[in-house]
Design a protein around this motif. Structure first.
Motif, mmCIF file in Angstrom:
data_model
loop_
_atom_site.group_PDB
_atom_site.id
_atom_site.type_symbol
_atom_site.label_atom_id
_atom_site.label_comp_id
_atom_site.label_asym_id
_atom_site.label_seq_id
_atom_site.Cartn_x
_atom_site.Cartn_y
_atom_site.Cartn_z
ATOM 1 N N PRO A 16 0.808 -1.223 0.000
ATOM 2 C CA PRO A 16 0.000 0.000 0.000
ATOM 3 C C PRO A 16 0.841 1.273 0.000
ATOM 4 O O PRO A 16 0.487 2.253 -0.662
ATOM 5 N N VAL A 17 1.963 1.262 0.721
ATOM 6 C CA VAL A 17 2.806 2.462 0.756
ATOM 7 C C VAL A 17 3.433 2.708 -0.607
ATOM 8 O O VAL A 17 3.481 3.848 -1.091
ATOM 9 N N ARG A 18 3.928 1.656 -1.247
ATOM 10 C CA ARG A 18 4.528 1.819 -2.583
ATOM 11 C C ARG A 18 3.487 2.347 -3.576
ATOM 12 O O ARG A 18 3.786 3.220 -4.401
ATOM 13 N N ARG A 19 2.282 1.798 -3.525
ATOM 14 C CA ARG A 19 1.239 2.275 -4.438
ATOM 15 C C ARG A 19 0.902 3.732 -4.174
ATOM 16 O O ARG A 19 0.666 4.507 -5.113
ATOM 17 N N THR A 20 0.885 4.117 -2.910
ATOM 18 C CA THR A 20 0.603 5.515 -2.556
ATOM 19 C C THR A 20 1.694 6.434 -3.087
ATOM 20 O O THR A 20 1.410 7.512 -3.626
ATOM 21 N N VAL A 21 2.957 6.019 -2.955
ATOM 22 C CA VAL A 21 4.070 6.829 -3.459
ATOM 23 C C VAL A 21 3.987 6.976 -4.975
ATOM 24 O O VAL A 21 4.182 8.073 -5.523
ATOM 25 N N VAL A 22 3.687 5.884 -5.681
ATOM 26 C CA VAL A 22 3.566 5.942 -7.147
ATOM 27 C C VAL A 22 2.425 6.877 -7.540
ATOM 28 O O VAL A 22 2.562 7.706 -8.460
ATOM 29 N N LEU A 23 1.292 6.783 -6.862
ATOM 30 C CA LEU A 23 0.142 7.631 -7.171
ATOM 31 C C LEU A 23 0.470 9.097 -6.934
ATOM 32 O O LEU A 23 0.102 9.972 -7.737
ATOM 33 N N MET A 24 1.168 9.399 -5.853
ATOM 34 C CA MET A 24 1.554 10.781 -5.572
ATOM 35 C C MET A 24 2.537 11.309 -6.613
ATOM 36 O O MET A 24 2.478 12.489 -6.997
ATOM 37 N N THR A 25 3.441 10.457 -7.082
ATOM 38 C CA THR A 25 4.392 10.874 -8.112
ATOM 39 C C THR A 25 3.675 11.170 -9.424
ATOM 40 O O THR A 25 3.961 12.169 -10.100
ATOM 41 N N VAL A 26 2.738 10.300 -9.805
ATOM 42 C CA VAL A 26 1.946 10.521 -11.031
ATOM 43 C C VAL A 26 1.168 11.826 -10.920
ATOM 44 O O VAL A 26 1.065 12.601 -11.887
ATOM 45 N N THR A 27 0.620 12.092 -9.746
ATOM 46 C CA THR A 27 -0.129 13.334 -9.525
ATOM 47 C C THR A 27 0.764 14.550 -9.698
ATOM 48 O O THR A 27 0.364 15.556 -10.325
ATOM 49 N N ALA A 28 1.987 14.478 -9.160
ATOM 50 C CA ALA A 28 2.918 15.602 -9.292
ATOM 51 C C ALA A 28 3.301 15.838 -10.747
ATOM 52 O O ALA A 28 3.410 16.984 -11.206
ATOM 53 N N VAL A 29 3.506 14.757 -11.503
ATOM 54 C CA VAL A 29 3.821 14.890 -12.940
ATOM 55 C C VAL A 29 2.638 15.496 -13.677
ATOM 56 O O VAL A 29 2.804 16.379 -14.543
#
Length: 571
Positions: A16-29
């Motif tokens: 869940p933490v890895r998925r959250t980090v990926v989602l936040m990175t996609v949002t920033a991009v």
């Protein structure tokens, strides 16, 4: 830091933490790319036909809507992950603390564990819920905007790109400079927490001794040291904050000057320059917030490191193929135990037959309580072996070993609940009749009769609403209810009044009946109950034998007995 966070949380929460980090990175991009559409929008609006900007405005609106949805989903994911992990972290921390050897616990651990279990866990979990998204946005969004600027104009893009390593170097340098200040502040914070706890616990002693002013000074000194350490932490952060601000402002000034030069030369249109400057200005806010976020993340990283250190503390190893003792005699075979640089138990060999009673006597600091703790496996020995029923305690699982032992300590701790609830800790599945029989055998029934509420009377935190003798009776009732075959007694009557001492001795007599007993004692009445006595001094057995034999020899035990007799006579 993410690796430390995942290690602290354990494998269960890594996904869940890895998925959250990926989602936040996609949002920033997505945020950076949405800003890129400002360039064609402004170019058309400031061009000859502003109506041509409509398609780009629609694309820009759609991009902003996608970014808003992603931001909502990523923030929600962060909050949910944070609250879920907070719940899981408390369970993991509690489970780990329950598996650590009892010898690990000591007075210095109170402030450390209480701070970690409260603010430490909250700070660590706050990284996911509150800090991770803005930090990723502050790093990734400006990089995305720089790439966008490069795509529109390579000269302006390169000028913006130069600022990236400068900001990175400043942040790295600031982090290294603040490491020592952060560590000092955490140490002072922990010390102040311990002083506050000490001050609260010591109130009865301090007030009766008239020493409150002195204790206030000790507490004030620790708080002043914490204040100084906090001030040094803030001052250490100033160069990074100022350096980042100057770098961002310098970058914007360079872009402005270079953009004006290119616009005057006709290489770039005024609309594109304006749009790129808008993008550069949008980069400034997250970059300027990076210093503040980095400071908060450093504090959270420190808490994570301490949590990681605590969770990395190895419990005593459990046997891969545990065995269960079939008898209950106790043996110490050439046992040596060291605590730090000090040898506490040095080559002790002795045995207690099943149903036998061994008394361990000696001066303070001789290692008497450690003797019992090794039998209960609070620690593992450094050499030799401790055996129950012929089996090394290291080959017996902790649960099975604890079932063999009933321990009555000198300092009894009771949980904030009723007397019955505290007795039931000995055997939670016991019937009401068994609980009451144990209380009667420990002569606790006469205490219960005079308490308001009887069995439902609350004992207070630590048993503060009961006297020392009453707490000891609860402890004996608990041990009687457990009905373990081996009993360990640690100077249980050393500080009791005559009435409570007599009642506790009656309970001990019932507790010892038919069981293997190892007792640490110095009271005459307790020592006389033993079949065999060892005199311990400096971690070594200097004398052993029966009471009569040791008196005839006229050695250390006889001297001890003479002093004890004189003390009793004076009483």
């Amino acid at each position: 830091m993410i690796r430390t966070l995942l290690r602290v949380l354990g494998n269960e929460y890594a996904g869940p933490v890895r998925r959250t980090v990926v989602l936040m990175t996609v949002t920033a991009v997505a945020e950076g790319l949405s800003y890129a559409l400002l360039v064609p929008v402004l170019r058309e609006l400031l061009g000859d036909t502003p109506s041509d900007a409509w398609p780009w405005l629609i694309w820009f609106g759609a991009a902003v809507a996608v970014y808003a949805v992603l931001r909502y989903v990523s923030d929600l994911s962060g909050f949910r992950a944070g609250t879920t992990l907070l719940h899981g972290m408390y369970y993991r921390l509690g489970d780990h603390l329950a598996r650590l050897p009892l010898g690990w616990y000591g007075p210095a651990r109170v402030g450390q564990v209480s701070k970690l279990a409260s603010r430490g866990v909250l700070d660590a979990m706050g990284v996911i819920a509150h800090l991770l998204a803005p930090f990723i946005s502050a790093c990734v969004t400006p990089l995305t905007v720089v790439v966008v600027i490069l795509a529109f104009n390579w000269q302006l893009g390169l000028a913006a790109l130069v600022a990236v390593p400068i900001v990175a170097v400043i942040q790295s340098w600031t982090g290294r400079a603040m490491t020592a200040a952060d560590a000092e502040r955490a140490e002072r914070d922990q010390e102040a927490t311990g002083r506050v706890i000490e001050f609260l616990q010591a109130q009865p002693v301090l007030r009766t001794g008239g020493r409150t002013a002195e204790r206030f000074r000790l507490l004030d000194d620790s708080l002043r040291e914490l204040q100084r350490a906090s001030r040094r932490t803030v001052l250490s952060a100033l160069p990074g904050v100022v350096g980042s601000a100057l770098t961002v402002q310098a970058m914007f000034t360079v872009l402005l000057a270079l953009g004006a030069y290119l616009a005057v030369g006709g290489d770039v249109g005024a609309a594109e320059i304006l749009a790129i400057l808008v993008l550069a200005a949008r980069c400034a806010d997250p970059l300027l917030s990076l210093s503040d976020l980095s400071g908060k993340l450093r504090g959270a990283r420190s808490e994570l490191a301490r949590l990681d250190g605590l969770l990395s503390t190895e419990p005593l190893p459990e046997p891969s193929e545990p065995v269960e003792p079939q008898s209950h005699h106790v043996e110490f075979d050439s046992v040596t135990f060291r605590h730090g640089d000090r040898t506490v138990i040095d080559g002790v060999t002795l045995s207690v037959p099943q149903g036998g009673r061994l008394a361990v006597v000696g001066p303070s600091g001789a290692g008497k309580s450690t003797f019992l703790q090794l039998l209960a496996r609070f620690y593992d020995v450094d050499a030799g072996g401790v055996r129950v029923g012929g089996l090394d305690v290291r080959d017996i699982s902790t649960d099975v070993l604890m079932k063999q032992l009933a321990i009555v300590f000198q300092d009894v701790y009771l949980f904030d609940g009723t007397i019955e609830e505290n007795i039931r800790l000995g055997r939670p599945d016991a019937s009401d009749a068994e609980v009451r029989a144990a209380a009667t055998a420990a002569r606790l029934d006469e205490v219960i009769e005079r308490l308001p509420g009887g069995w439902d009377a609350n004992v207070g935190e630590g048993g503060a609403l009961l006297s020392g003798g009453e707490r000891q009776r609860v402890s004996i009732a608990r041990a009687l209810l457990k009905d373990a075959p081996i009993v360990l007694l640690d100077e249980v009557t050393s500080a009791l009044d005559p009435v409570n001492e007599a009642a506790v001795h009656d309970g001990i007599d019932r507790l010892m009946a038919g069981r293997t007993v190892v007792m640490v004692a110095h009271r005459l009445r307790t020592v006389q109950r033993a079949d065999h006595i060892v005199f311990l001094d400096g971690g070594r057995v200097v004398e052993q034998g029966t009471h009569a034999e040791l008196l005839r020899r006229g050695g250390r035990y006889a001297d001890f007995w003479t002093v004890s007799m004189a003390s009793t006579a004076n009483d």
